[in-house]
Design an enzyme around this catalytic site. Structure first.
Site, PDB file in Angstrom:
ATOM      1  N   ASP A  31       0.861  -1.173   0.000  1.00  0.00           N
ATOM      2  CA  ASP A  31       0.000   0.000   0.000  1.00  0.00           C
ATOM      3  C   ASP A  31       0.906   1.235   0.000  1.00  0.00           C
ATOM      4  OD1 ASP A  31      -1.681   2.204   1.040  1.00  0.00           O
ATOM      5  OD2 ASP A  31      -3.163   0.619   1.373  1.00  0.00           O
ATOM      6  N   HIS A  95     -10.698  -5.443  -2.664  1.00  0.00           N
ATOM      7  CA  HIS A  95      -9.302  -5.683  -2.333  1.00  0.00           C
ATOM      8  C   HIS A  95      -9.171  -5.985  -0.848  1.00  0.00           C
ATOM      9  CE1 HIS A  95      -9.998  -1.329  -1.993  1.00  0.00           C
ATOM     10  NE2 HIS A  95      -9.026  -1.284  -1.097  1.00  0.00           N
ATOM     11  N   HIS A  97      -6.690  -5.998   2.608  1.00  0.00           N
ATOM     12  CA  HIS A  97      -5.554  -5.376   3.282  1.00  0.00           C
ATOM     13  C   HIS A  97      -4.951  -6.416   4.224  1.00  0.00           C
ATOM     14  CE1 HIS A  97      -6.511  -1.058   2.403  1.00  0.00           C
ATOM     15  NE2 HIS A  97      -7.690  -1.605   2.159  1.00  0.00           N
TER      16      HIS A  97
END
Length: 146
Positions: A31, A95, A97
């Site tokens: 990220d 998505h 994490h």
């Protein structure tokens, strides 16, 4: 794939990223605005806007990739816990994490809501050299596990 989706563009290698893992179904990368060092994202290579739209094999691959990353993160940072969660808030593609939890509040919304509930503050973006070094550390741990 979607031509306007940033994650689709990343999956096509149209945009640079700090890749951690890639296969035929998913791509994992760092990220750019991490909650903590090592914060990774896992995307499907096909565009699925909603979590419930993911075909079961893709959802399973995202989960198993998250588990591999979590083991690598535990090995690298010596943390007890690694957070795993799905979102689609800022990018309209499902998505996941994966975040090494150095503190029990690492992944709470309080980290993002410092400006109040109507505002959003991105965590700072580390320099590319720092991101490259973090990616190398995680890839090294992944290779050790294989």
């Amino acid at each position: 794939m979607n031509d306007t989706c940033i994650f689709c563009r990343i999956a096509r290698s149209d945009l640079p990223t700090f890749k951690l893992f890639e296969d035929d179904l998913v791509l994992a990368f760092l990220d750019l605005h991490p909650i903590r060092e090592g914060h990774a994202l896992i995307i499907s290579k096909q565009h699925y806007p909603w979590f419930e739209d993911l075909p079961e094999p893709v959802a399973a691959r995202i989960m198993s990739t998250g588990q591999r990353l979590a083991r690598a993160m535990k090995g690298e940072w010596g943390v007890e816990r690694v957070a795993f969660f799905f979102t689609g808030i800022h990018v309209g593609q499902t998505h996941a994490h994966v975040v090494p939890m150095l503190h029990r509040y690492d992944v709470t919304s309080v980290r993002y809501l410092e400006d109040g509930v109507e505002e959003f503050s991105l965590p700072p973006k580390p320099e590319d050299a720092a991101l490259a070094q973090t990616a190398d550390r995680i890839r090294t741990q992944l290779a050790r596990a294989d």
